[in-house]
Design an enzyme around this catalytic site. Structure first.
Site, mmCIF file in Angstrom:
data_model
loop_
_atom_site.group_PDB
_atom_site.id
_atom_site.type_symbol
_atom_site.label_atom_id
_atom_site.label_comp_id
_atom_site.label_asym_id
_atom_site.label_seq_id
_atom_site.Cartn_x
_atom_site.Cartn_y
_atom_site.Cartn_z
ATOM 1 N N GLU A 101 36.267 -66.099 -30.274
ATOM 2 C CA GLU A 101 36.836 -66.968 -30.863
ATOM 3 C C GLU A 101 35.983 -68.159 -31.326
ATOM 4 O O GLU A 101 35.698 -69.139 -30.343
ATOM 5 C CB GLU A 101 38.059 -67.524 -29.968
ATOM 6 C CG GLU A 101 38.911 -68.650 -30.945
ATOM 7 C CD GLU A 101 39.997 -69.294 -30.326
ATOM 8 O OE1 GLU A 101 40.302 -70.427 -30.548
ATOM 9 O OE2 GLU A 101 40.311 -68.631 -29.202
ATOM 10 N N ARG B 191 35.769 -76.449 -35.166
ATOM 11 C CA ARG B 191 35.884 -78.039 -34.762
ATOM 12 C C ARG B 191 34.425 -78.342 -34.892
ATOM 13 O O ARG B 191 34.329 -79.610 -35.054
ATOM 14 C CB ARG B 191 35.736 -77.948 -33.110
ATOM 15 C CG ARG B 191 37.107 -77.347 -32.630
ATOM 16 C CD ARG B 191 37.087 -77.301 -31.001
ATOM 17 N NE ARG B 191 38.469 -76.716 -30.487
ATOM 18 C CZ ARG B 191 38.793 -76.420 -29.289
ATOM 19 N NH1 ARG B 191 37.841 -76.756 -28.330
ATOM 20 N NH2 ARG B 191 39.740 -75.882 -29.125
ATOM 21 N N LYS C 200 49.810 -67.690 -28.500
ATOM 22 C CA LYS C 200 48.955 -68.416 -27.616
ATOM 23 C C LYS C 200 49.690 -69.524 -26.955
ATOM 24 O O LYS C 200 50.257 -70.384 -27.761
ATOM 25 C CB LYS C 200 47.845 -68.967 -28.453
ATOM 26 C CG LYS C 200 46.890 -70.002 -27.323
ATOM 27 C CD LYS C 200 45.726 -70.272 -28.200
ATOM 28 C CE LYS C 200 45.932 -71.519 -29.123
ATOM 29 N NZ LYS C 200 44.730 -72.145 -29.445
#
Length: 207
Positions: A42, A46, A129
């Site tokens: 993943e 960011r 999640k």
């Protein structure tokens, strides 16, 4: 890519949450993780290098690359075009639901409460999640919610470590966990790819 989101979640016991600060690190990092048995990666948005890293890592043999920290609708198509085959978001909004459907990018949305789980399920999301997992109640929360909502499968992320991951993976409704301990910043900065492969091997043995 013909794998479903659930197939992807079941491929690796741990999905590393990756933030790339230097684009030169993307390919060797992906190779180190795959060499250790961790294929699902993943890559978060960011940093400004997120999309470029997804593009580069997607070319690494054996890597299954997704995009993390999806918070804006326009990011879905951009990540898909860069090579991401699944997406992860910290939460779920109507705009993100629409973007996931229009882009065709399978989405693993973040939830924190039973009501959020039920709302996501109503929208067709059965793989979720739990985020942030430990503050949300951790193992106890997931065990309790498995009773009334047994058809939902989770990837808990947030506050999980090498020492606690196996407790989550032992639950019936957990397919994998997310964590950042596989990609320590000091190891990446030093180019210590052997250390990252060793961490990946240890993570692979958790299940």
């Amino acid at each position: 890519m013909t794998m479903t989101l659930l197939d992807i979640m079941r491929t690796s016991a741990v999905i590393p949450v990756i933030a790339i600060d230097d684009p030169e690190h993307a390919v060797p990092l992906a190779r180190a993780l795959v060499a250790g048995g961790i294929r699902v990666l993943e890559v978060t948005l960011r940093t400004k290098h997120g999309l470029g890293a997804i593009r580069a890592m997607s070319a690494v043999e054996g890597a299954i690359v997704g995009v993390g920290t999806l918070t804006q609708p326009e990011e879905f198509a951009a990540a898909r075009d860069a090579g991401a085959v699944f997406g992860v978001s910290p939460g779920l909004t109507p705009a993100l639901i629409a973007a996931a459907k229009s882009s065709g990018l399978p989405l693993l949305p973040g939830v924190m409460t039973p009501s959020e789980v039920m709302a996501a399920r109503e929208q067709g999301f059965q793989q979720l999640k739990l985020f942030p997992a430990v503050p949300a109640g951790g193992v106890g929360m997931l065990s309790a919610i498995g009773g009334p909502l047994p058809d939902v499968t989770f990837c808990p992320t947030g506050g999980i470590s090498q020492d606690t991951a196996s407790q989550f993976l032992a639950l019936k409704n957990v397919a994998c966990v997310g964590g950042s301990w596989l990609t320590p910043k000091d190891a990446i900065a030093a180019g210590n790819w052997d250390r990252i492969t060793d961490l990946a091997k240890a993570a692979s043995s958790l299940r």
